[in-house]
Design a protein around this motif. Structure first.
Motif, PDB file in Angstrom:
ATOM      1  N   GLY A 135     -30.283 -37.249 -88.326  1.00 32.80           N
ATOM      2  CA  GLY A 135     -30.394 -38.448 -87.537  1.00 32.80           C
ATOM      3  C   GLY A 135     -29.410 -38.635 -86.312  1.00 32.80           C
ATOM      4  O   GLY A 135     -29.096 -39.860 -86.025  1.00 32.80           O
ATOM      5  N   THR A 136     -29.073 -37.438 -85.849  1.00 30.77           N
ATOM      6  CA  THR A 136     -28.074 -37.440 -84.720  1.00 30.77           C
ATOM      7  C   THR A 136     -28.860 -36.765 -83.481  1.00 30.77           C
ATOM      8  O   THR A 136     -29.676 -36.132 -83.752  1.00 30.77           O
ATOM      9  CB  THR A 136     -26.916 -36.965 -85.157  1.00 30.77           C
ATOM     10  OG1 THR A 136     -27.106 -35.261 -85.160  1.00 30.77           O
ATOM     11  CG2 THR A 136     -26.164 -37.320 -86.332  1.00 30.77           C
ATOM     12  N   SER A 137     -28.180 -36.971 -82.444  1.00 31.87           N
ATOM     13  CA  SER A 137     -28.743 -36.183 -81.226  1.00 31.87           C
ATOM     14  C   SER A 137     -27.619 -34.984 -80.994  1.00 31.87           C
ATOM     15  O   SER A 137     -27.810 -34.292 -79.848  1.00 31.87           O
ATOM     16  CB  SER A 137     -28.605 -37.136 -80.267  1.00 31.87           C
ATOM     17  OG  SER A 137     -27.429 -37.704 -79.838  1.00 31.87           O
ATOM     18  N   ALA A 138     -26.665 -34.775 -81.917  1.00 29.82           N
ATOM     19  CA  ALA A 138     -25.719 -33.798 -81.433  1.00 29.82           C
ATOM     20  C   ALA A 138     -26.212 -32.441 -82.181  1.00 29.82           C
ATOM     21  O   ALA A 138     -26.400 -32.611 -83.431  1.00 29.82           O
ATOM     22  CB  ALA A 138     -24.408 -34.151 -82.007  1.00 29.82           C
ATOM     23  N   VAL A 139     -26.100 -31.400 -81.333  1.00 25.86           N
ATOM     24  CA  VAL A 139     -26.974 -30.169 -81.923  1.00 25.86           C
ATOM     25  C   VAL A 139     -25.639 -29.243 -82.024  1.00 25.86           C
ATOM     26  O   VAL A 139     -24.797 -28.869 -80.893  1.00 25.86           O
ATOM     27  CB  VAL A 139     -27.813 -29.610 -80.984  1.00 25.86           C
ATOM     28  CG1 VAL A 139     -28.289 -28.092 -81.243  1.00 25.86           C
ATOM     29  CG2 VAL A 139     -29.139 -30.597 -80.939  1.00 25.86           C
ATOM     30  N   LEU A 140     -25.710 -28.528 -83.398  1.00 28.66           N
ATOM     31  CA  LEU A 140     -24.193 -27.737 -83.312  1.00 28.66           C
ATOM     32  C   LEU A 140     -24.743 -26.340 -83.198  1.00 28.66           C
ATOM     33  O   LEU A 140     -25.742 -25.968 -83.785  1.00 28.66           O
ATOM     34  CB  LEU A 140     -23.763 -27.907 -84.826  1.00 28.66           C
ATOM     35  CG  LEU A 140     -23.290 -29.430 -85.100  1.00 28.66           C
ATOM     36  CD1 LEU A 140     -22.980 -29.488 -86.327  1.00 28.66           C
ATOM     37  CD2 LEU A 140     -22.119 -29.713 -84.547  1.00 28.66           C
ATOM     38  N   LEU A 141     -23.899 -25.682 -82.545  1.00 19.79           N
ATOM     39  CA  LEU A 141     -24.390 -24.112 -82.178  1.00 19.79           C
ATOM     40  C   LEU A 141     -23.196 -23.408 -82.481  1.00 19.79           C
ATOM     41  O   LEU A 141     -22.158 -23.511 -82.134  1.00 19.79           O
ATOM     42  CB  LEU A 141     -24.861 -24.135 -80.932  1.00 19.79           C
ATOM     43  CG  LEU A 141     -26.370 -24.666 -80.225  1.00 19.79           C
ATOM     44  CD1 LEU A 141     -26.716 -24.070 -79.039  1.00 19.79           C
ATOM     45  CD2 LEU A 141     -27.319 -24.074 -81.184  1.00 19.79           C
ATOM     46  N   SER A 142     -23.566 -22.434 -83.218  1.00 20.51           N
ATOM     47  CA  SER A 142     -22.250 -21.685 -83.406  1.00 20.51           C
ATOM     48  C   SER A 142     -21.824 -20.592 -82.252  1.00 20.51           C
ATOM     49  O   SER A 142     -22.719 -20.299 -81.247  1.00 20.51           O
ATOM     50  CB  SER A 142     -22.944 -20.294 -84.687  1.00 20.51           C
ATOM     51  OG  SER A 142     -23.770 -19.263 -83.849  1.00 20.51           O
ATOM     52  N   PRO A 143     -20.547 -20.180 -82.394  1.00 21.81           N
ATOM     53  CA  PRO A 143     -20.116 -19.246 -81.074  1.00 21.81           C
ATOM     54  C   PRO A 143     -20.719 -17.997 -80.969  1.00 21.81           C
ATOM     55  O   PRO A 143     -21.343 -17.857 -79.670  1.00 21.81           O
ATOM     56  CB  PRO A 143     -18.938 -19.124 -81.607  1.00 21.81           C
ATOM     57  CG  PRO A 143     -18.332 -20.058 -82.697  1.00 21.81           C
ATOM     58  CD  PRO A 143     -19.431 -20.412 -83.405  1.00 21.81           C
ATOM     59  N   ALA A 144     -21.641 -17.691 -81.684  1.00 26.88           N
ATOM     60  CA  ALA A 144     -22.519 -16.378 -81.570  1.00 26.88           C
ATOM     61  C   ALA A 144     -23.868 -16.772 -80.925  1.00 26.88           C
ATOM     62  O   ALA A 144     -23.911 -16.103 -79.963  1.00 26.88           O
ATOM     63  CB  ALA A 144     -22.669 -15.731 -83.190  1.00 26.88           C
ATOM     64  N   THR A 145     -24.406 -17.866 -81.276  1.00 23.70           N
ATOM     65  CA  THR A 145     -25.539 -18.296 -80.560  1.00 23.70           C
ATOM     66  C   THR A 145     -25.168 -18.622 -79.006  1.00 23.70           C
ATOM     67  O   THR A 145     -25.782 -18.161 -78.031  1.00 23.70           O
ATOM     68  CB  THR A 145     -26.348 -19.653 -81.151  1.00 23.70           C
ATOM     69  OG1 THR A 145     -26.433 -19.105 -82.443  1.00 23.70           O
ATOM     70  CG2 THR A 145     -27.427 -19.987 -80.346  1.00 23.70           C
ATOM     71  N   LEU A 146     -24.035 -19.175 -78.679  1.00 20.57           N
ATOM     72  CA  LEU A 146     -23.585 -19.428 -77.315  1.00 20.57           C
ATOM     73  C   LEU A 146     -23.373 -18.244 -76.583  1.00 20.57           C
ATOM     74  O   LEU A 146     -23.834 -18.004 -75.528  1.00 20.57           O
ATOM     75  CB  LEU A 146     -22.262 -20.334 -77.175  1.00 20.57           C
ATOM     76  CG  LEU A 146     -22.642 -21.762 -77.895  1.00 20.57           C
ATOM     77  CD1 LEU A 146     -21.183 -22.507 -78.075  1.00 20.57           C
ATOM     78  CD2 LEU A 146     -23.428 -22.653 -76.949  1.00 20.57           C
ATOM     79  N   ARG A 147     -22.790 -17.385 -77.311  1.00 20.91           N
ATOM     80  CA  ARG A 147     -22.563 -16.205 -76.730  1.00 20.91           C
ATOM     81  C   ARG A 147     -23.695 -15.223 -76.070  1.00 20.91           C
ATOM     82  O   ARG A 147     -23.922 -14.712 -75.315  1.00 20.91           O
ATOM     83  CB  ARG A 147     -21.345 -15.060 -77.635  1.00 20.91           C
ATOM     84  CG  ARG A 147     -21.061 -13.922 -76.819  1.00 20.91           C
ATOM     85  CD  ARG A 147     -19.928 -13.189 -77.489  1.00 20.91           C
ATOM     86  NE  ARG A 147     -20.139 -13.251 -78.930  1.00 20.91           N
ATOM     87  CZ  ARG A 147     -19.766 -13.978 -79.977  1.00 20.91           C
ATOM     88  NH1 ARG A 147     -18.703 -14.597 -79.843  1.00 20.91           N
ATOM     89  NH2 ARG A 147     -19.736 -13.967 -81.215  1.00 20.91           N
ATOM     90  N   THR A 148     -24.583 -15.147 -77.125  1.00 20.14           N
ATOM     91  CA  THR A 148     -26.070 -14.870 -77.015  1.00 20.14           C
ATOM     92  C   THR A 148     -26.736 -15.434 -75.612  1.00 20.14           C
ATOM     93  O   THR A 148     -27.328 -14.859 -75.063  1.00 20.14           O
ATOM     94  CB  THR A 148     -26.961 -14.760 -78.323  1.00 20.14           C
ATOM     95  OG1 THR A 148     -26.262 -14.102 -79.094  1.00 20.14           O
ATOM     96  CG2 THR A 148     -28.225 -14.279 -78.184  1.00 20.14           C
TER      97      THR A 148
END
Length: 192
Positions: A135-148
């Motif tokens: 129920g949030t709009s905050a999407v959590l991304l791992s550092p590995a996904t950001l790096r990719t």
């Protein structure tokens, strides 16, 4: 008859695929083989046996710039808003589009871009679903996904700027602005 100090093309391909896999980079074997065979044709014509110094140069050259996997266990995930998530998805989709149009030019680099974009899109979609179910709009991304994602966007920009990739069907300034904006956005999240 085997020549001392020579490697077979199959062994070179296997060494490259193994080294890339050790660094969590997945590139189809046929793409690596195509790239190796093209490089060998430019050098000395077709040959099944490759002098060891040339083989080592090819292996190191194809794997240069591919770093080992970083330990992200102490790094917090990044939080992206819905707008930022949409911008990142747009950039990754555009990266796939541009890469696909240049498959005949640079198959190994394109395969890496397509693989990175696919991995980032899967992780991004999963994170967006998790945010929605919470129920949030905050999407959590791992550092590995950001790096990719960052590596993928940078790879497309390098293709366009340095590798002669074509994107005449797109607004060049708009494409560069989108990629640049996403890279700025990704640089604003916690360092990875």
């Amino acid at each position: 008859m085997e020549q001392p100090g020579a490697m077979r093309v199959d062994d070179i391909v296997a060494a490259i695929v193994r080294r890339l896999t050790d660094r969590q980079r997945v590139v189809p074997e046929y793409i690596v083989r195509d790239a190796i065979e093209a490089a060998l044709r430019r050098r000395a014509g077709d040959s099944e046996l490759v002098p060891i110094d040339v083989a080592e140069e090819l292996i190191n050259g194809f794997c240069s710039g591919v770093t080992a996997v970083e330990d992200d266990s102490a790094t917090m995930p990044a939080v992206l808003s819905g707008d930022e998530t949409g911008r990142l998805m747009t950039a990754l989709g555009l990266a796939v589009h541009v890469a696909a149009f240049n498959l005949d030019r640079d198959r190994l680099h394109v395969a890496q871009i397509l693989n990175g974009a696919a991995a980032a899109l899967v992780a991004l979609g999963s994170a967006a679903r998790a945010a929605h179910s919470d129920g949030t709009s905050a999407v959590l991304l791992s550092p590995a996904t950001l790096r990719t994602a960052r590596t993928t966007v940078i790879g497309v920009l390098q293709g366009l700027r340095d590798r002669g990739w074509q994107a005449h069907h797109l607004d060049q300034a708009g494409t560069a602005a989108l990629f640049g904006g996403v890279l700025d956005m990704l640089g604003a999240v916690p360092p990875v």
